[in-house]
Design a protein around this motif. Structure first.
Motif, mmCIF file in Angstrom:
data_model
loop_
_atom_site.group_PDB
_atom_site.id
_atom_site.type_symbol
_atom_site.label_atom_id
_atom_site.label_comp_id
_atom_site.label_asym_id
_atom_site.label_seq_id
_atom_site.Cartn_x
_atom_site.Cartn_y
_atom_site.Cartn_z
ATOM 1 N N SER A 131 -2.506 -3.454 -6.954
ATOM 2 C CA SER A 131 -2.939 -2.664 -8.112
ATOM 3 C C SER A 131 -2.031 -2.966 -9.299
ATOM 4 O O SER A 131 -0.801 -3.006 -9.174
ATOM 5 C CB SER A 131 -2.892 -1.167 -7.789
ATOM 6 N N ASP A 188 0.850 -1.206 0.000
ATOM 7 C CA ASP A 188 0.000 0.000 0.000
ATOM 8 C C ASP A 188 0.877 1.245 0.000
ATOM 9 O O ASP A 188 1.921 1.290 0.651
ATOM 10 C CB ASP A 188 -0.909 0.018 1.229
ATOM 11 N N ASN A 189 0.440 2.247 -0.751
ATOM 12 C CA ASN A 189 1.177 3.512 -0.827
ATOM 13 C C ASN A 189 0.268 4.629 -0.334
ATOM 14 O O ASN A 189 -0.502 5.210 -1.094
ATOM 15 C CB ASN A 189 1.635 3.770 -2.261
ATOM 16 N N GLU A 190 0.350 4.911 0.956
ATOM 17 C CA GLU A 190 -0.536 5.917 1.545
ATOM 18 C C GLU A 190 -0.201 7.333 1.078
ATOM 19 O O GLU A 190 -1.018 8.242 1.183
ATOM 20 C CB GLU A 190 -0.444 5.843 3.082
ATOM 21 N N ASP A 191 1.007 7.537 0.566
ATOM 22 C CA ASP A 191 1.426 8.876 0.138
ATOM 23 C C ASP A 191 1.234 9.106 -1.351
ATOM 24 O O ASP A 191 1.775 10.070 -1.912
ATOM 25 C CB ASP A 191 2.912 9.090 0.489
ATOM 26 N N ALA A 192 0.476 8.248 -1.991
ATOM 27 C CA ALA A 192 0.281 8.381 -3.436
ATOM 28 C C ALA A 192 -0.459 9.680 -3.760
ATOM 29 O O ALA A 192 -1.342 10.121 -3.015
ATOM 30 C CB ALA A 192 -0.502 7.192 -3.965
ATOM 31 N N ARG A 202 -2.638 3.237 -5.173
ATOM 32 C CA ARG A 202 -2.208 3.285 -3.783
ATOM 33 C C ARG A 202 -2.393 1.960 -3.047
ATOM 34 O O ARG A 202 -1.852 1.778 -1.959
ATOM 35 C CB ARG A 202 -2.959 4.390 -3.043
ATOM 36 N N HIS A 203 -3.169 1.013 -3.623
ATOM 37 C CA HIS A 203 -3.471 -0.219 -2.900
ATOM 38 C C HIS A 203 -2.601 -1.377 -3.399
ATOM 39 O O HIS A 203 -2.378 -1.526 -4.608
ATOM 40 C CB HIS A 203 -4.950 -0.583 -3.045
#
Length: 220
Positions: free
Chosen positions: A61, A47-51, A57-58
């Motif tokens: 993907s 997961d990329n919370e800073d996208a 972001r998940h």
């Protein structure tokens, strides 16, 4: 995924760091035939919370996907399949499948080895015929793949225990050539007397593990 065998495999996985990456994968010849569809995907690992807004972001993907189809020589798989009525034949009517084999080492492998599917097993037949098998259908296909390959591996080692398959002089595509290749591919193990009933259980688990190591059936 091979449209002839209906077997689907993951054959390569790598964390991408470098800007250029070369992919090398070996496809088991025992499982492919007809047209092989090779799909390469670039997938978000975590997961990329800073996208940024609109950016993936998940985890999981798909960032990019590319598919190619390669038609192999000939139009059949290593194990041609046929749906037949087991009633009245030498096959057990409650079995889901049977592998036709021969010990004639000079015979053509693709014309003498065939998987017979019992027409009573409608669930297995649907799994074989569908283009996108469900999880349950894939489990049936994995079970079939593992069982068929274990049968052929056991035949190869049974012939070895009788002093056969000791040379590499068999013509390409013959039963001897393919079975000798399976011995080499599986490490040409030294097993106990194949006729010894006390070794049956350990042989069974050995062949199961060997089949899995050459990508036949369900993977851990």
């Amino acid at each position: 995924m091979s449209d002839a065998s209906k077997i689907r495999r993951h054959v390569f996985k790598k964390v991408i760091i470098e800007p250029r990456n070369e992919i090398t994968a070996r496809l088991p010849g025992t499982e492919i035939g007809g047209t092989v569809h090779i799909t390469t995907a670039l997938v978000l690992l975590d997961d990329n919370e800073d996208a940024l807004p609109g950016a993936p972001r998940h985890r999981g993907s798909i960032l990019a996907r590319d598919s190619v189809a390669t038609t192999l020589e000939g139009d059949g798989s290593m194990f041609p399949m046929a749906v037949v009525d087991f009633a009245g034949k030498v096959y057990d009517n409650d079995a889901s499948w049977h592998v036709e084999t021969t010990t004639a080492l000079d015979a053509n492998f693709s014309s003498t080895f065939q998987v017979m599917i019992n027409e009573r097993d409608v669930h297995l037949i649907r799994a074989i015929e569908t283009e996108k098998p469900t999880r349950e259908q894939q489990a049936l296909l994995d079970e079939l793949s593992a069982g068929v390959m274990q049968t052929v591996i056991e035949l190869a080692y049974a012939l070895k225990s009788r002093g056969e398959l000791t040379t590499d002089d068999y013509a390409d595509g013959t039963v001897g050539d393919v079975l000798r290749g399976i011995l080499i591919q599986t490490g040409d193990m030294n097993l106990a007397d194949m006729s010894d009933p006390s070794s049956l259980s350990i042989r069974r688990s050995t062949f199961q593990g060997v089949a899995r190591r050459i990508s036949a059936g369900r993977m851990f």
